[in-house]
Design a protein around this motif. Structure first.
Motif, PDB file in Angstrom:
ATOM      1  N   VAL A  81       0.848  -1.185   0.000  1.00 42.25           N
ATOM      2  CA  VAL A  81       0.000   0.000   0.000  1.00 42.25           C
ATOM      3  C   VAL A  81       0.888   1.241   0.000  1.00 42.25           C
ATOM      4  N   ARG A  82       0.632   2.136  -0.954  1.00 43.18           N
ATOM      5  CA  ARG A  82       1.369   3.398  -1.027  1.00 43.18           C
ATOM      6  C   ARG A  82       0.365   4.543  -1.153  1.00 43.18           C
ATOM      7  N   LEU A  83       0.844   5.750  -0.899  1.00 40.35           N
ATOM      8  CA  LEU A  83      -0.035   6.914  -0.840  1.00 40.35           C
ATOM      9  C   LEU A  83       0.043   7.775  -2.091  1.00 40.35           C
ATOM     10  N   ALA A  84       0.683   7.294  -3.128  1.00 44.12           N
ATOM     11  CA  ALA A  84       0.769   8.011  -4.399  1.00 44.12           C
ATOM     12  C   ALA A  84       0.861   6.979  -5.514  1.00 44.12           C
ATOM     13  N   PRO A  85       0.387   7.322  -6.708  1.00 46.21           N
ATOM     14  CA  PRO A  85       0.462   6.350  -7.808  1.00 46.21           C
ATOM     15  C   PRO A  85       1.886   6.065  -8.265  1.00 46.21           C
ATOM     16  N   THR A  86       2.747   7.084  -8.192  1.00 41.57           N
ATOM     17  CA  THR A  86       4.144   6.903  -8.608  1.00 41.57           C
ATOM     18  C   THR A  86       5.054   7.472  -7.529  1.00 41.57           C
ATOM     19  N   PRO A  87       5.139   6.823  -6.381  1.00 37.66           N
ATOM     20  CA  PRO A  87       5.898   7.395  -5.266  1.00 37.66           C
ATOM     21  C   PRO A  87       7.378   7.513  -5.576  1.00 37.66           C
ATOM     22  N   GLU A  88       7.984   8.576  -5.016  1.00 39.13           N
ATOM     23  CA  GLU A  88       9.424   8.772  -5.152  1.00 39.13           C
ATOM     24  C   GLU A  88      10.152   8.131  -3.974  1.00 39.13           C
ATOM     25  N   GLN A  89      11.483   8.237  -4.019  1.00 41.08           N
ATOM     26  CA  GLN A  89      12.324   7.535  -3.040  1.00 41.08           C
ATOM     27  C   GLN A  89      12.006   7.924  -1.602  1.00 41.08           C
ATOM     28  N   TRP A  90      11.657   9.211  -1.370  1.00 38.89           N
ATOM     29  CA  TRP A  90      11.501   9.675   0.004  1.00 38.89           C
ATOM     30  C   TRP A  90      10.037   9.776   0.425  1.00 38.89           C
ATOM     31  N   ASP A  91       9.126   9.318  -0.424  1.00 37.66           N
ATOM     32  CA  ASP A  91       7.718   9.360  -0.055  1.00 37.66           C
ATOM     33  C   ASP A  91       7.415   8.343   1.046  1.00 37.66           C
ATOM     34  N   ALA A  92       6.322   8.589   1.758  1.00 41.17           N
ATOM     35  CA  ALA A  92       5.977   7.769   2.916  1.00 41.17           C
ATOM     36  C   ALA A  92       5.790   6.308   2.526  1.00 41.17           C
ATOM     37  N   ALA A  93       6.307   5.427   3.373  1.00 39.80           N
ATOM     38  CA  ALA A  93       6.113   3.983   3.227  1.00 39.80           C
ATOM     39  C   ALA A  93       5.786   3.418   4.600  1.00 39.80           C
ATOM     40  N   ALA A  94       4.988   2.376   4.603  1.00 43.73           N
ATOM     41  CA  ALA A  94       4.580   1.774   5.871  1.00 43.73           C
ATOM     42  C   ALA A  94       5.732   1.006   6.502  1.00 43.73           C
ATOM     43  N   THR A  95       5.642   0.828   7.820  1.00 37.11           N
ATOM     44  CA  THR A  95       6.635   0.049   8.549  1.00 37.11           C
ATOM     45  C   THR A  95       6.060  -1.318   8.889  1.00 37.11           C
ATOM     46  N   LEU A  96       6.937  -2.289   8.948  1.00 42.65           N
ATOM     47  CA  LEU A  96       6.533  -3.665   9.229  1.00 42.65           C
ATOM     48  C   LEU A  96       6.260  -3.846  10.719  1.00 42.65           C
ATOM     49  N   LEU A  97       5.077  -4.371  11.044  1.00 42.31           N
ATOM     50  CA  LEU A  97       4.754  -4.724  12.423  1.00 42.31           C
ATOM     51  C   LEU A  97       4.953  -6.208  12.674  1.00 42.31           C
ATOM     52  N   GLU A  98       4.509  -7.038  11.725  1.00 43.92           N
ATOM     53  CA  GLU A  98       4.573  -8.487  11.929  1.00 43.92           C
ATOM     54  C   GLU A  98       4.465  -9.197  10.591  1.00 43.92           C
ATOM     55  N   ARG A  99       5.222 -10.270  10.432  1.00 44.43           N
ATOM     56  CA  ARG A  99       5.127 -11.118   9.245  1.00 44.43           C
ATOM     57  C   ARG A  99       4.931 -12.558   9.698  1.00 44.43           C
ATOM     58  N   THR A 100       3.846 -13.170   9.234  1.00 39.06           N
ATOM     59  CA  THR A 100       3.505 -14.524   9.664  1.00 39.06           C
ATOM     60  C   THR A 100       3.534 -15.460   8.463  1.00 39.06           C
ATOM     61  N   VAL A 101       4.347 -16.491   8.532  1.00 41.20           N
ATOM     62  CA  VAL A 101       4.408 -17.528   7.504  1.00 41.20           C
ATOM     63  C   VAL A 101       3.695 -18.760   8.053  1.00 41.20           C
ATOM     64  N   ASP A 102       2.569 -19.113   7.446  1.00 33.53           N
ATOM     65  CA  ASP A 102       1.750 -20.240   7.900  1.00 33.53           C
ATOM     66  C   ASP A 102       1.936 -21.404   6.936  1.00 33.53           C
ATOM     67  N   ALA A 103       2.789 -22.328   7.305  1.00 27.90           N
ATOM     68  CA  ALA A 103       3.081 -23.461   6.426  1.00 27.90           C
ATOM     69  C   ALA A 103       1.854 -24.334   6.217  1.00 27.90           C
ATOM     70  N   LYS A 104       0.994 -24.423   7.229  1.00 21.78           N
ATOM     71  CA  LYS A 104      -0.177 -25.297   7.136  1.00 21.78           C
ATOM     72  C   LYS A 104      -1.143 -24.816   6.066  1.00 21.78           C
TER      73      LYS A 104
END
Length: 826
Positions: A81-104
């Protein structure tokens, strides 16, 4: 229809249905599935789901979110998810809170957050058919402030799709080679980027089975943009806006990619594009797809004058084993010692021709000194025959930065200015010397003193008298390929020293550096003279562009010691070339030493511009001052720095080893004992890969670590030849020259038969290079993908030239020749 006919027809229908079900099952089974490495994979396609995330260091590095590796090439990134159609290098990006890999369930779910907007969401990826389904999930409706702004983007590498087509619902078109719009204006008159196409079903490159990607979005429309309209480093972007007022699964894409049946990645034969000295070890490394049959034979071919080849050696490659995502084999041809031209043939591949010769490395450093360093020279105009590289740049340097100023390129000013100048005031005396730090145009002090020390090391080791450049400091002009009677290396040492000494003349101490005031200037590409108007800024003039660069002036202990080390080293090299500058440099270095020894350390730190570890910087100052003066107090300071030497031996050993003859026997014995331990430590992290060098895993590729380790081994070999073999130094060059993962290109532009021709220099928008520049090299994307793109220059972590790496490379080539007994012609 009679009963028998009906029965036959029903039987056929049943058989067709069964066959169709079997086919669909086979297709589903052949699609990407979640593997042990935590990403979705099938031969020819890997889908990474947030294996890599934004690190915040230089903002968007195009290595994050959902990414596609398609037939061995990373073709898409930044699926998020980004806040512009063509974001530049310094435009806002979300930070990672959690990544879950569910093998099942075979899914990967990532929780992300935009802090400023108090907005959280999840992205879930799961297998579907011959591709994956991507879903955006919201617990709360989209904030009103993000309506019409927040959308799910997936960016596609332009160079992978140049000349290819797209289909969108009932429309079609070609992906442009050069940015081609469209753009418009919003209600406030600001420029906005408009889509090239819009619909619910998009296929990229339908004509190319290796690049075909289909995206189906039954809900929100898909929009196709050209991000290069916004910035030259932009990618093609596919985007769908997130809907307002909804929760749960608010967006769903089905993504499928074509794969060629039975596809396997061609084997890469890693070898030195420059060649080999007859006496050195010669081992090629074969990087091999695990799904392909093992290579059965490798041959060394001698190339004759009539174009024919003659086999001089053949054997079965020896399996080294798995590393990253490939299998590796080695082909040892060390017994080949006869000078001549050779090629290696293995597994359907044949290399470019390379030399075996006593003078294999004799000219390998020339482009770095002849071209790269002159092109990087600031405050000079630089000409090469019919080509003007740049005009006399930044002669309006510099303005005093304000206290507390934070800069987007890792500079920052503390609460005190440590300067006699007021914010915005012009600072005279700084428009002299220095090199553009990298692919940008700032003057970073820490890089400069490191560069000066490496150039001095080369001068003191080999005294190369090569003269191919006219450097006129009075006129501020450089002519490449025109000798002026002075060794070019001495003139480059002088140029770097002028920048370092200017800071002490003006402020009485070193400063972090000089950098552009805003992003508009910082992203400048092309001739550096056009970045500013060349006129000293008048703060009281409302019509002034205020474009003069900013001087960050914090007085830190680390920078002072590092600058003192560089000045002390330069004083030795410049004694017979510029005796006045040499004397001033040594006097300044000694004065700085006394100043720092008499005060509480100033440990202010911002980014990577305020110096290294203060203990390490003090150690280097003591070493260089001892070499310059012979004063025993500096030897005492080195001995007192043992905790830093011991704790960071890999980093500090190369700095200390040259001064061992001036230290007492007890220190040398302790140093040798630590070197023995280091040899085992080095083996542990070198043995993890088949290349015999340390391969790093950070966001900046590891050629600097490779060169640093090879150089450290050189100094340790000179100190303790019974402990350290020359091959660990030579292997560092082999790695730079093509014996590395991903490809066999030489990482030194214009050096070797096949070398980097698309790199991140100040001319990167032209998809070009600067001869002699050294790129960072292979970037290992988590968890296991080695990459160095040759068709896309804008990935700085892989392709950006930096001056100190160029200087260290220059020394390493001379060190290798020293070890092999090959001396420079006089």
């Amino acid at each position: 229809m009679n009963r028998a006919a009906r029965r036959t027809t029903c039987t056929r229908i049943a058989l067709l249905a069964s066959a169709l079900a079997t086919a669909l099952t086979a297709v589903a089974a052949s699609g990407p599935r979640l593997g042990d490495a935590g990403y979705f994979t099938t031969p020819g396609l890997d889908v990474l789901a947030f294996s890599n995330t934004y690190d915040g260091n230089f903002s968007d590095a195009k290595i994050a979110g959902i990414e596609l590796i398609h037939h061995g090439v990373r073709t898409a990134t930044n699926g998020d998810v980004r806040l512009a159609p063509t974001p530049e290098q310094w435009d806002a990006a979300a930070t990672l809170l959690e990544r879950t890999v569910d093998a099942k369930s075979g899914t990967v779910t990532t929780r992300m957050r935009f802090d400023a907007e108090d907005f959280e969401y999840s992205v879930r990826v799961a297998p579907r058919g011959d591709g994956v389904v991507i879903q955006v999930l919201l617990d709360r409706p989209l904030p009103r402030s993000l309506a019409g702004k927040a959308g799910f983007n997936l960016e596609f590498l332009p160079s992978a799709y140049f000349g290819k087509s797209w289909l969108m619902d009932d429309g079609s078109g070609q992906l442009p080679l050069y940015p081609a719009g469209p753009s418009g204006r919003d209600r406030d008159g600001a420029t906005v980027r408009l889509p090239m196409a819009q619909g619910h079903q998009l296929t990229l490159a339908p004509e190319d089975p290796q690049r075909r990607v289909a995206i189906d979005s039954p809900g929100a429309p898909l929009r196709l943009y050209d991000g290069r309209n916004q910035a030259q480093n932009g990618w093609y972007v596919v985007r769908s806006l997130l809907p307002s007022g909804k929760t749960g699964t608010v967006l769903e894409w089905s993504l499928a990619a074509g794969t060629e049946p039975g596809w396997t990645r061609p084997t890469v034969i890693g070898h030195s594009q420059v060649g080999y000295h007859p006496a050195q070890r010669k081992v090629a490394v074969l990087e091999h797809d695990r799904n392909a049959s093992p290579p059965d034979r490798a041959r060394l071919l001698r190339v004759e004058a009539d174009g024919t080849t003659r086999e001089v050696l053949a054997s079965a490659p020896q399996r080294w084993g798995p590393y990253l995502r490939y299998d590796y084999y080695t082909f040892d041809f060390s017994t080949a010692r006869e000078p001549g031209l050779y090629q290696i043939e293995a597994d359907g591949q044949r290399t470019a021709a390379f030399r075996i010769a006593d003078d294999a490395y004799a000219t390998a450093w020339h482009p770095t000194l002849d071209v790269f360093f002159p092109v990087q020279m600031d405050h000079m105009s630089v000409n090469e025959a019919y080509r003007v590289w740049h005009g006399r740049s930044h002669m309006d340097d510099a303005r005093q930065v304000a206290p507390g100023r934070e800069h987007f390129d890792l500079y920052g000013q503390g609460p005190d200015l440590d300067s006699p100048f007021q914010p915005g005031e012009h600072i005279p005396g700084l428009a002299i010397g220095g090199w553009f730090d990298a692919g940008d145009f700032d003057l970073r002090t820490q890089t400069h003193y490191s560069t000066v020390m490496s150039l001095v090391d080369t001068w003191e080791l080999a005294r190369p008298l090569r003269d191919e450049t006219t450097i006129d400091q009075k006129r501020g002009h450089v002519e490449i390929h025109q000798p002026d009677g002075v060794p070019d290396l001495l003139q480059q040492i002088e140029h770097g020293t002028l920048m370092l000494i200017a800071q002490h003349r003006v402020f009485g101490h070193a400063i972090p550096g000089i950098v552009e005031p805003d992003l508009g200037q910082y992203t400048h590409l092309g001739d550096a003279v056009t970045k500013t108007d060349g006129k000293v800024d008048d703060p009281s003039d409302p019509d002034s562009p205020h474009d003069d660069r900013l001087a960050f002036t914090s007085n830190t202990t680390a920078l002072n010691y590092g600058s003192a080390a560089g000045l002390a080293a330069a004083s030795r090299a410049l004694r017979d070339h510029n005796s006045a500058l040499a004397a001033e440099s040594l006097a300044t270095a000694k004065k700085v030493w006394e100043f720092e020894q008499g005060r509480e350390p100033n440990l202010f730190r911002v980014g990577n511009t305020t110096g290294g570890d203060p203990q390490d910087e003090q150690l280097r100052a003591a070493v260089q001052l001892l070499l310059a003066t012979g004063d025993a107090k500096y030897a005492k300071a080195i001995a007192a720095s043992w905790p830093a030497i011991d704790a960071r031996f890999a980093f500090n050993a190369g700095a200390v080893a040259p001064v061992l003859p001036k230290m007492d026997a007890a220190f040398t014995a302790k140093f040798r004992e630590r070197a023995v331990k280091f040899k085992e430590e080095r083996k542990a992290f070198v043995d993890e890969n088949p290349y015999g060098v340390p391969i790093t895993r950070g966001g900046w590729a590891g050629n600097s670590a490779v060169v640093g380790m090879a150089t450290t081994n050189y100094w340790l070999n000179r100190a303790f030849p019974e402990l350290f073999d020359i091959e660990d130094t030579l292997q560092g060059l082999n790695y730079l020259y093509g014996t590395h993962p991903d490809s066999n290109l030489s990482f030194v532009s214009a050096v070797g038969a096949r070398s980097k021709q698309v790199a991140y220099g100040n001319n990167r928008a032209d998809f070009s290079f600067i001869a002699g520049g050294v790129v960072p090299g292979v970037l290992v994307l988590k968890p296991d993908f080695p990459e160095n793109k040759e068709d896309w220059p804008f990935l700085w972590g892989e392709n950006e030239y930096v001056i100190d790496l160029g200087a260290k490379y220059l020394f390493l080539v001379h060190a290798a020749q020293d070890l092999l007994g090959a001396r420079e012609p006089r």
